[in-house]
Design a protein around this motif. Structure first.
Motif, PDB file in Angstrom:
ATOM      1  N   MET A   1       0.829  -1.193   0.000  1.00 57.62           N
ATOM      2  CA  MET A   1       0.000   0.000   0.000  1.00 57.62           C
ATOM      3  C   MET A   1       0.873   1.255   0.000  1.00 57.62           C
ATOM      4  N   ILE A   2       0.315   2.327  -0.480  1.00 54.42           N
ATOM      5  CA  ILE A   2       1.046   3.583  -0.567  1.00 54.42           C
ATOM      6  C   ILE A   2       1.006   4.275   0.777  1.00 54.42           C
ATOM      7  N   SER A   3       2.102   4.821   1.188  1.00 59.97           N
ATOM      8  CA  SER A   3       2.163   5.508   2.463  1.00 59.97           C
ATOM      9  C   SER A   3       2.345   6.998   2.236  1.00 59.97           C
ATOM     10  N   GLY A   4       2.217   7.765   3.322  1.00 63.19           N
ATOM     11  CA  GLY A   4       2.350   9.205   3.218  1.00 63.19           C
ATOM     12  C   GLY A   4       1.010   9.845   2.982  1.00 63.19           C
ATOM     13  N   ALA A   5       0.965  11.176   3.057  1.00 56.29           N
ATOM     14  CA  ALA A   5      -0.290  11.889   2.858  1.00 56.29           C
ATOM     15  C   ALA A   5       0.006  13.300   2.390  1.00 56.29           C
ATOM     16  N   HIS A   6      -0.934  13.900   1.700  1.00 57.93           N
ATOM     17  CA  HIS A   6      -0.856  15.304   1.331  1.00 57.93           C
ATOM     18  C   HIS A   6      -2.277  15.833   1.253  1.00 57.93           C
TER      19      HIS A   6
ATOM     20  N   ASN B   1       2.704   9.475  -8.303  1.00 54.31           N
ATOM     21  CA  ASN B   1       3.402   8.611  -9.246  1.00 54.31           C
ATOM     22  C   ASN B   1       2.748   7.246  -9.391  1.00 54.31           C
ATOM     23  N   LEU B   2       1.544   7.098  -8.858  1.00 50.18           N
ATOM     24  CA  LEU B   2       0.858   5.816  -8.938  1.00 50.18           C
ATOM     25  C   LEU B   2       0.318   5.590 -10.342  1.00 50.18           C
ATOM     26  N   THR B   3       0.669   4.477 -10.948  1.00 51.13           N
ATOM     27  CA  THR B   3       0.146   4.126 -12.256  1.00 51.13           C
ATOM     28  C   THR B   3      -1.011   3.153 -12.082  1.00 51.13           C
ATOM     29  N   PRO B   4      -1.876   3.015 -13.091  1.00 51.82           N
ATOM     30  CA  PRO B   4      -2.966   2.042 -12.990  1.00 51.82           C
ATOM     31  C   PRO B   4      -2.426   0.635 -12.783  1.00 51.82           C
ATOM     32  N   PRO B   5      -3.217  -0.239 -12.195  1.00 47.84           N
ATOM     33  CA  PRO B   5      -2.730  -1.610 -11.953  1.00 47.84           C
ATOM     34  C   PRO B   5      -2.384  -2.309 -13.258  1.00 47.84           C
ATOM     35  N   GLY B   6      -1.266  -3.018 -13.253  1.00 47.47           N
ATOM     36  CA  GLY B   6      -0.852  -3.757 -14.439  1.00 47.47           C
ATOM     37  C   GLY B   6      -1.695  -4.997 -14.650  1.00 47.47           C
ATOM     38  N   HIS B   7      -1.491  -5.647 -15.776  1.00 40.89           N
ATOM     39  CA  HIS B   7      -2.314  -6.798 -16.149  1.00 40.89           C
ATOM     40  C   HIS B   7      -2.159  -7.957 -15.169  1.00 40.89           C
ATOM     41  N   ASP B   8      -1.045  -7.988 -14.450  1.00 45.02           N
ATOM     42  CA  ASP B   8      -0.798  -9.052 -13.485  1.00 45.02           C
ATOM     43  C   ASP B   8      -0.698  -8.487 -12.070  1.00 45.02           C
TER      44      ASP B   8
ATOM     45  N   THR C   1     -14.938   4.286 -14.537  1.00 45.35           N
ATOM     46  CA  THR C   1     -13.981   3.431 -13.843  1.00 45.35           C
ATOM     47  C   THR C   1     -14.743   2.526 -12.887  1.00 45.35           C
ATOM     48  N   ASN C   2     -14.017   1.715 -12.138  1.00 44.52           N
ATOM     49  CA  ASN C   2     -14.618   0.856 -11.122  1.00 44.52           C
ATOM     50  C   ASN C   2     -13.892   1.024  -9.802  1.00 44.52           C
ATOM     51  N   ALA C   3     -14.635   0.859  -8.706  1.00 41.81           N
ATOM     52  CA  ALA C   3     -14.026   0.935  -7.382  1.00 41.81           C
ATOM     53  C   ALA C   3     -12.997  -0.168  -7.200  1.00 41.81           C
ATOM     54  N   VAL C   4     -13.261  -1.336  -7.755  1.00 39.81           N
ATOM     55  CA  VAL C   4     -12.335  -2.471  -7.754  1.00 39.81           C
ATOM     56  C   VAL C   4     -12.072  -2.837  -9.205  1.00 39.81           C
ATOM     57  N   ARG C   5     -10.816  -2.924  -9.605  1.00 41.10           N
ATOM     58  CA  ARG C   5     -10.478  -3.050 -11.031  1.00 41.10           C
ATOM     59  C   ARG C   5     -10.512  -4.485 -11.542  1.00 41.10           C
ATOM     60  N   CYS C   6     -10.459  -5.477 -10.654  1.00 43.64           N
ATOM     61  CA  CYS C   6     -10.457  -6.883 -11.072  1.00 43.64           C
ATOM     62  C   CYS C   6     -11.803  -7.537 -10.791  1.00 43.64           C
ATOM     63  N   VAL C   7     -12.170  -8.496 -11.618  1.00 40.25           N
ATOM     64  CA  VAL C   7     -13.435  -9.199 -11.404  1.00 40.25           C
ATOM     65  C   VAL C   7     -13.354 -10.029 -10.122  1.00 40.25           C
ATOM     66  N   PRO C   8     -14.351  -9.903  -9.228  1.00 42.04           N
ATOM     67  CA  PRO C   8     -14.369 -10.705  -8.010  1.00 42.04           C
ATOM     68  C   PRO C   8     -15.309 -11.898  -8.154  1.00 42.04           C
TER      69      PRO C   8
ATOM     70  N   CYS D   1      -7.650  -1.433  -3.440  1.00 40.44           N
ATOM     71  CA  CYS D   1      -7.724  -0.844  -4.783  1.00 40.44           C
ATOM     72  C   CYS D   1      -7.968   0.665  -4.749  1.00 40.44           C
ATOM     73  N   ARG D   2      -8.310   1.206  -3.586  1.00 38.40           N
ATOM     74  CA  ARG D   2      -8.717   2.612  -3.522  1.00 38.40           C
ATOM     75  C   ARG D   2      -7.642   3.601  -3.941  1.00 38.40           C
ATOM     76  N   PRO D   3      -6.355   3.374  -3.674  1.00 35.05           N
ATOM     77  CA  PRO D   3      -5.358   4.346  -4.141  1.00 35.05           C
ATOM     78  C   PRO D   3      -5.402   4.614  -5.643  1.00 35.05           C
ATOM     79  N   PHE D   4      -5.828   3.636  -6.432  1.00 38.78           N
ATOM     80  CA  PHE D   4      -5.945   3.871  -7.872  1.00 38.78           C
ATOM     81  C   PHE D   4      -7.073   4.858  -8.170  1.00 38.78           C
ATOM     82  N   LEU D   5      -8.155   4.781  -7.392  1.00 40.67           N
ATOM     83  CA  LEU D   5      -9.245   5.750  -7.546  1.00 40.67           C
ATOM     84  C   LEU D   5      -8.803   7.123  -7.052  1.00 40.67           C
ATOM     85  N   VAL D   6      -8.063   7.156  -5.963  1.00 38.78           N
ATOM     86  CA  VAL D   6      -7.516   8.419  -5.456  1.00 38.78           C
ATOM     87  C   VAL D   6      -6.687   9.110  -6.531  1.00 38.78           C
ATOM     88  N   ALA D   7      -5.777   8.363  -7.134  1.00 44.01           N
ATOM     89  CA  ALA D   7      -4.901   8.924  -8.158  1.00 44.01           C
ATOM     90  C   ALA D   7      -5.703   9.425  -9.354  1.00 44.01           C
TER      91      ALA D   7
END
Length: 229
Positions: free
Chosen positions: A1-6, A19-26, A120-127, A140-146
């Motif tokens: 998980m990403i740490s720090g705050a602003h 600097n967070l990129t979208p989740p990769g395929h794997d 977009t989706n709150a969770v990027r992978c099929v559950p 998965c939330r940091p990806f939505l934050v970014a």
């Protein structure tokens, strides 16, 4: 998980995500979803079977946030809400209110283009069973934050269902109790951004009458009136 705050546009702390990129395929972050992904890749080797990227420009004023990819919808096609009934209703509605142009043909190469909108989706992978766990939503939330940080012209968010609503509220650092989910409800997120709630446009909700086409369209009619032309 990403740490720090602003500090965000509404003065609330976010994780450090510039600097967070979208989740990769794997993407390896959620073990249960990784296991399900691998099983689906074995069963459907010609399908997308990975974290589904967002659709639409980052310069959009509207962001639609769904729950998670459907197994035989976005998980197969690689585009949000593409290939299942939820997409039939969502894209027809976006076209009706000028948030899309072209024709929706249930495939990512159909030429459909979003206009001033992003999905977009709150969770990027099929559950499994279309039900992400709270921990998976949190992971998965940091990806939505970014994504929200990158959308500098954002004015409106449509949350499809209570899980998506909760993810958006928590992303903005707001209290859930002060912003309860309700179809047709509006919430001031701060920084000039308004959240519009809708029941999810799933086949189950429409078949049971919980959500009608008119009810769904009324949400986007309100968004269009709020944004103007």
């Amino acid at each position: 998980m990403i740490s720090g705050a602003h500090t965000t546009r509404n003065g609330r702390p976010y994780p450090m995500t510039q600097n967070l990129t979208p989740p990769g395929h794997d993407c390896p972050l959620c073990p249960r979803l990784v296991d399900y992904r691998l099983r689906n890749r074995a069963a459907f080797p010609d399908k997308f079977n990975g974290p589904v990227p967002s659709f639409g420009g980052l310069d959009a004023r509207l962001l639609v946030v769904g729950l998670a990819p459907g197994l035989r919808g976005a998980n197969f096609t690689g585009r949000p809400f593409t290939g299942d009934y939820a997409g039939d209703l969502l894209y027809a509605t976006l076209l009706k209110f000028g948030f899309a142009t072209g024709q929706y043909l249930e495939r990512p190469d159909d030429g459909l283009t979003l206009v001033d909108a992003r999905i977009t989706n709150a969770v990027r992978c099929v559950p499994p069973e279309n039900k992400p766990t709270p921990e998976e939503s949190h992971t998965c939330r940091p990806f939505l934050v970014a994504e929200l940080e990158a959308m500098t012209r954002l004015k409106a968010v449509v949350a499809l269902g209570s899980v998506s609503h909760t993810s958006v509220i928590r992303t903005f650092g707001l209290r859930q109790a002060a912003h309860p989910f309700g179809h047709g409800a509006r919430h001031n997120l701060g920084g000039g951004v308004t959240l519009f709630d809708s029941y999810h446009c799933s086949r189950y909700n429409t078949n049971t009458g919980r959500l009608t086409d008119t009810m769904f369209e009324d949400v986007f009619k309100a968004v269009r009136q709020y944004l103007g032309t």
